[in-house]
Design an enzyme around this catalytic site. Structure first.
Site, PDB file in Angstrom:
ATOM      1  N   SER A 115     -14.151   4.957 -16.266  1.00 47.56           N
ATOM      2  CA  SER A 115     -14.685   5.782 -17.210  1.00 47.56           C
ATOM      3  C   SER A 115     -13.680   6.973 -17.850  1.00 47.56           C
ATOM      4  O   SER A 115     -12.800   6.825 -18.006  1.00 47.56           O
ATOM      5  CB  SER A 115     -16.236   6.248 -16.969  1.00 47.56           C
ATOM      6  OG  SER A 115     -16.847   6.479 -18.035  1.00 47.56           O
TER       7      SER A 115
ATOM      8  N   ASP B 212     -21.588  -2.889 -22.618  1.00 49.56           N
ATOM      9  CA  ASP B 212     -21.379  -1.607 -22.550  1.00 49.56           C
ATOM     10  C   ASP B 212     -21.656  -0.606 -23.693  1.00 49.56           C
ATOM     11  O   ASP B 212     -20.899  -0.674 -24.465  1.00 49.56           O
ATOM     12  CB  ASP B 212     -19.982  -1.234 -21.934  1.00 49.56           C
ATOM     13  CG  ASP B 212     -19.766   0.072 -21.562  1.00 49.56           C
ATOM     14  OD1 ASP B 212     -20.347   1.028 -21.603  1.00 49.56           O
ATOM     15  OD2 ASP B 212     -18.667   0.367 -20.667  1.00 49.56           O
TER      16      ASP B 212
ATOM     17  N   HIS C 222     -22.077  -0.164 -18.407  1.00 48.32           N
ATOM     18  CA  HIS C 222     -20.987   0.602 -18.102  1.00 48.32           C
ATOM     19  C   HIS C 222     -20.991   0.738 -16.760  1.00 48.32           C
ATOM     20  O   HIS C 222     -19.821   1.250 -16.348  1.00 48.32           O
ATOM     21  CB  HIS C 222     -21.479   2.015 -18.623  1.00 48.32           C
ATOM     22  CG  HIS C 222     -20.083   3.006 -18.886  1.00 48.32           C
ATOM     23  ND1 HIS C 222     -18.932   2.426 -19.613  1.00 48.32           N
ATOM     24  CD2 HIS C 222     -20.097   4.099 -18.380  1.00 48.32           C
ATOM     25  CE1 HIS C 222     -18.419   3.667 -19.359  1.00 48.32           C
ATOM     26  NE2 HIS C 222     -18.576   4.478 -18.661  1.00 48.32           N
TER      27      HIS C 222
END
Length: 202
Positions: free
Chosen positions: A102, A152, A183
């Site tokens: 991320s 996501d 995610h």
């Protein structure tokens, strides 16, 4: 930068640079690193930015909207820190593979976008395009693994496809693994990343 260094059993292997997601710490990806390569040296680095008490590598204006000025500053900060850490811990500065999730994947991507030969390879888990409309350095056959979720909500599929295309156009050798999830990190993408790594960095 707050960090830890763990010397590996095999100094010929790349040093794994671990870059956490928003709200994480330098230790978050350690269990995954040990799946990827239990014999490699590991450098875990904590982001220097705090957003409502959550650690990040650079500021953002809103969800998915990066503060580009801070991104550039923090990308240089991390690149300079890698120079320092390599000298401090006596590992090969030219043999680092980043693994980021991320926000950590985004700063790793930014390193690739802004500095030539800064990494030997990268595992980018749920990344976005760090910047658009910029000329990327030549990345001749640089191996990059991208793990993405088809559902996501933070990192839409188009972001993944755009990032893969931009890196490929710069010469990188990109492998994208799609999972059906959102995610969060999945076992499937970690297993695929480990296979990818073992094929390239035996």
């Amino acid at each position: 930068m707050k960090h830890f260094y763990k010397k590996g059993q095999d100094e010929r292997k790349p040093t794994l640079l671990l870059l956490h997601g928003t709200g994480g710490t330098e230790n978050d990806l350690l269990p995954i690193a040990e799946i990827i390569d239990p014999t490699a040296s590991i450098l875990g680095v904590r982001g220097n930015v705090s957003e409502n008490g959550m650690n990040r590598y650079f500021k953002r204006i809103a969800e998915g909207v990066f503060d580009e000025e801070d991104l550039l500053f923090r990308t240089k900060e991390l690149s300079d820190f890698l120079d320092y850490a390599a000298e401090q811990y006596e590992f090969d500065r030219n043999n680092i593979v980043a693994m980021g999730y991320s926000n950590g994947a985004n700063i790793a991507g930014s390193l690739l976008f802004h500095y030539k030969n800064v990494l030997q390879g990268a595992i980018l888990l749920h990344p976005m395009v760090p910047r658009r409309g910029v000329d990327l350095p030549l990345m001749k056959n640089l191996p990059v693994f991208i793990g993405a979720g088809k559902n996501d909500p933070i990192c839409p599929a188009q972001e993944t496809e755009d990032l893969a295309a931009l890196l490929s156009e710069a010469g990188a050798s990109v492998q994208v693994y799609w999972d059906e999830q959102g995610h969060q990190l999945t076992r499937g993408e970690i297993i695929e990343a480990a296979k990818w790594y073992k094929r390239l960095f035996k």
